[in-house]
Design a protein around this motif. Structure first.
Motif, mmCIF file in Angstrom:
data_model
loop_
_atom_site.group_PDB
_atom_site.id
_atom_site.type_symbol
_atom_site.label_atom_id
_atom_site.label_comp_id
_atom_site.label_asym_id
_atom_site.label_seq_id
_atom_site.Cartn_x
_atom_site.Cartn_y
_atom_site.Cartn_z
ATOM 1 N N LYS A 2 0.823 -1.201 0.000
ATOM 2 C CA LYS A 2 0.000 0.000 0.000
ATOM 3 C C LYS A 2 0.860 1.256 0.000
ATOM 4 C CE LYS A 2 -4.229 -1.624 2.226
ATOM 5 N NZ LYS A 2 -5.127 -1.498 3.392
ATOM 6 N N ARG A 3 0.274 2.305 -0.564
ATOM 7 C CA ARG A 3 0.931 3.604 -0.552
ATOM 8 C C ARG A 3 0.175 4.520 0.405
ATOM 9 N NH1 ARG A 3 4.625 6.010 -3.778
ATOM 10 N NH2 ARG A 3 4.476 4.296 -5.269
ATOM 11 N N LEU A 4 0.932 5.129 1.312
ATOM 12 C CA LEU A 4 0.346 6.011 2.309
ATOM 13 C C LEU A 4 0.792 7.445 2.089
ATOM 14 C CD1 LEU A 4 1.176 3.983 5.560
ATOM 15 C CD2 LEU A 4 -0.779 3.673 4.034
ATOM 16 N N LEU A 5 -0.033 8.378 2.551
ATOM 17 C CA LEU A 5 0.381 9.773 2.692
ATOM 18 C C LEU A 5 0.243 10.135 4.160
ATOM 19 C CD1 LEU A 5 1.196 12.572 1.631
ATOM 20 C CD2 LEU A 5 -1.247 13.058 1.316
ATOM 21 N N ASN A 15 6.267 11.695 13.405
ATOM 22 C CA ASN A 15 7.625 11.185 13.247
ATOM 23 C C ASN A 15 7.733 9.745 13.733
ATOM 24 O OD1 ASN A 15 10.675 11.043 14.608
ATOM 25 N ND2 ASN A 15 10.595 12.030 12.610
ATOM 26 N N HIS A 16 7.162 9.470 14.892
ATOM 27 C CA HIS A 16 7.182 8.096 15.401
ATOM 28 C C HIS A 16 6.424 7.157 14.463
ATOM 29 C CE1 HIS A 16 9.076 8.295 19.406
ATOM 30 N NE2 HIS A 16 8.640 9.544 19.437
ATOM 31 N N LEU A 17 5.307 7.635 13.920
ATOM 32 C CA LEU A 17 4.517 6.814 13.014
ATOM 33 C C LEU A 17 5.285 6.517 11.729
ATOM 34 C CD1 LEU A 17 1.779 5.477 12.378
ATOM 35 C CD2 LEU A 17 1.085 7.664 11.362
ATOM 36 N N ALA A 18 5.901 7.541 11.150
ATOM 37 C CA ALA A 18 6.661 7.349 9.912
ATOM 38 C C ALA A 18 7.801 6.354 10.109
ATOM 39 C CB ALA A 18 7.198 8.692 9.419
ATOM 40 N N GLU A 19 8.460 6.425 11.259
ATOM 41 C CA GLU A 19 9.525 5.468 11.550
ATOM 42 C C GLU A 19 8.981 4.050 11.667
ATOM 43 O OE1 GLU A 19 11.574 6.808 15.014
ATOM 44 O OE2 GLU A 19 12.747 8.314 13.932
ATOM 45 N N ASN A 24 7.419 -0.961 5.440
ATOM 46 C CA ASN A 24 6.217 -1.786 5.304
ATOM 47 C C ASN A 24 5.237 -1.227 4.275
ATOM 48 O OD1 ASN A 24 6.910 -3.659 7.442
ATOM 49 N ND2 ASN A 24 6.483 -1.995 8.865
ATOM 50 N N TYR A 25 5.423 0.046 3.925
ATOM 51 C CA TYR A 25 4.545 0.716 2.975
ATOM 52 C C TYR A 25 5.372 1.658 2.109
ATOM 53 C CZ TYR A 25 0.886 -0.734 6.269
ATOM 54 O OH TYR A 25 0.068 -1.463 7.081
ATOM 55 N N HIS A 26 4.814 2.020 0.961
ATOM 56 C CA HIS A 26 5.343 3.165 0.219
ATOM 57 C C HIS A 26 4.795 4.412 0.918
ATOM 58 C CE1 HIS A 26 6.987 0.790 -3.024
ATOM 59 N NE2 HIS A 26 5.815 0.204 -3.219
ATOM 60 N N VAL A 27 5.666 5.236 1.457
ATOM 61 C CA VAL A 27 5.222 6.355 2.284
ATOM 62 C C VAL A 27 5.532 7.685 1.609
ATOM 63 C CG1 VAL A 27 5.474 7.522 4.503
ATOM 64 C CG2 VAL A 27 5.541 5.020 4.403
#
Length: 316
Positions: A2-5, A15-19, A24-27
């Motif tokens: 999945k691709r997330l924004l 920041n914690h979430l992005a790490e 695991n995803y295309h971010v």
């Protein structure tokens, strides 16, 4: 994959979430500060910006960006300032997400939508009628309602998460200041504040719930309250802060009535209410709906929150 924004990725939660999600995803990351945690798109959050490049092929938007609550807001019209970003900016992004074919929009809201406290009341639930009192809470409540309406009209799935105070490594605000004072061994006057209860959520539990909401079909169109599911009194909070920093708990037993009297004398009743009152969340609906429970203990979160303060002790 999945691709997330993710918006607000340079903030504490984002920041914690992005790490956590990296790898695991295309971010995609929407904001103004470049990052190596994903594909960066330089945009403001407002009612007029366009986000087609950042939203291209995105499956899920996790919207963490906001004008955050501040204790002494100096804006001439605080409600208008909060609405500009938290309400109008959110709806602008969500409408463009619909146009881009985004399937799910996860909105990080606030328990302030429910109200300011639960002293002598039952804990807040997801079914409660919203009763926001300050401009920040009002702007978040309005954003929620507009998102839910947009979801019904367009079919995009809306997930709303309302956290209380969020803490963990790198936290600042009042929680960070209190942790630092306890770590320095100051004898704080909070030992007698033991009859209130406060719900907190570590950033690690919150990020885990967001990750579940990205994938779980049952999260669609839900309003979800989140906490560590282990509420603490102010006295218990200070005691745990001392424990994780290997300090003696030097808190003094100043009676609660003294704080309330002081609050009236200096016209700071709201601050005293946050210190001596209760704010509890009932997260039964979240746990049952998603078959989820907080994976990390309160002590785990406090221990990691203390890490930075141990490093900075000599410079305090």
């Amino acid at each position: 994959m999945k691709r997330l924004l993710i918006t607000g990725y340079s903030g504490f939660v984002g920041n914690h979430l992005a790490e956590l999600l990296q790898g695991n995803y295309h971010v995609n990351l929407l904001g103004r500060k470049p990052s190596n945690l994903g594909n960066f798109f330089n945009h403001n959050l407002d009612s007029t910006s366009t986000y087609a490049d950042a939203l291209e092929n995105v499956d899920v938007v996790v919207h963490c960006a906001a004008r955050v609550h501040v204790m002494d807001d100096k804006a001439t019209d605080p409600l208008n300032e909060f609405r500009a970003i938290n309400t109008h900016g959110t709806l602008n992004l969500a409408k463009q997400a619909v146009q881009a074919g985004v399937k799910r929009f996860i909105f990080l809201s606030s328990i302030k939508v429910n109200g300011e406290g639960t002293t002598n009341q039952n804990p807040y639930t997801a079914l409660d009628t919203p009763r926001p009192e300050d401009p920040y809470g009002i702007s978040k409540a309005e954003a929620e309602q507009q998102l839910l309406t947009l979801g019904k009209e367009t079919g995009m799935e809306i997930v709303i998460i309302r956290p209380p105070l969020v803490y963990g490594e790198g936290v600042k605000s009042n929680f960070g200041s209190l942790m630092r004072f306890v770590g320095k061994g100051f004898p704080l006057p909070f030992r007698a504040i033991k009859c209130n209860k406060r719900s907190l959520v570590s950033v690690y539990n919150l990020a885990d719930l967001i990750k579940v909401c990205i994938e779980c079909p049952k999260a669609a169109n839900q309003i979800l309250l989140v906490s560590d599911d282990n509420d603490l009194s102010t006295a218990e909070m200070v005691s745990l802060m001392a424990k994780v920093q290997s300090r003696k708990n030097l808190a003094l037993p100043v009676p609660v009535w003294f704080f309330k009297l002081a609050g009236k004398l200096i016209n700071k009743n709201d601050i005293i209410d946050r210190l001596t009152g209760s704010l509890q969340l009932d997260i039964t609906h979240t746990k049952n709906s998603l078959d989820w429970k907080p994976p990390f203990s309160v002590e785990h979160g406090f221990t990691l929150a203390a890490k930075n303060f141990k490093k900075l002790t000599n410079g305090f």
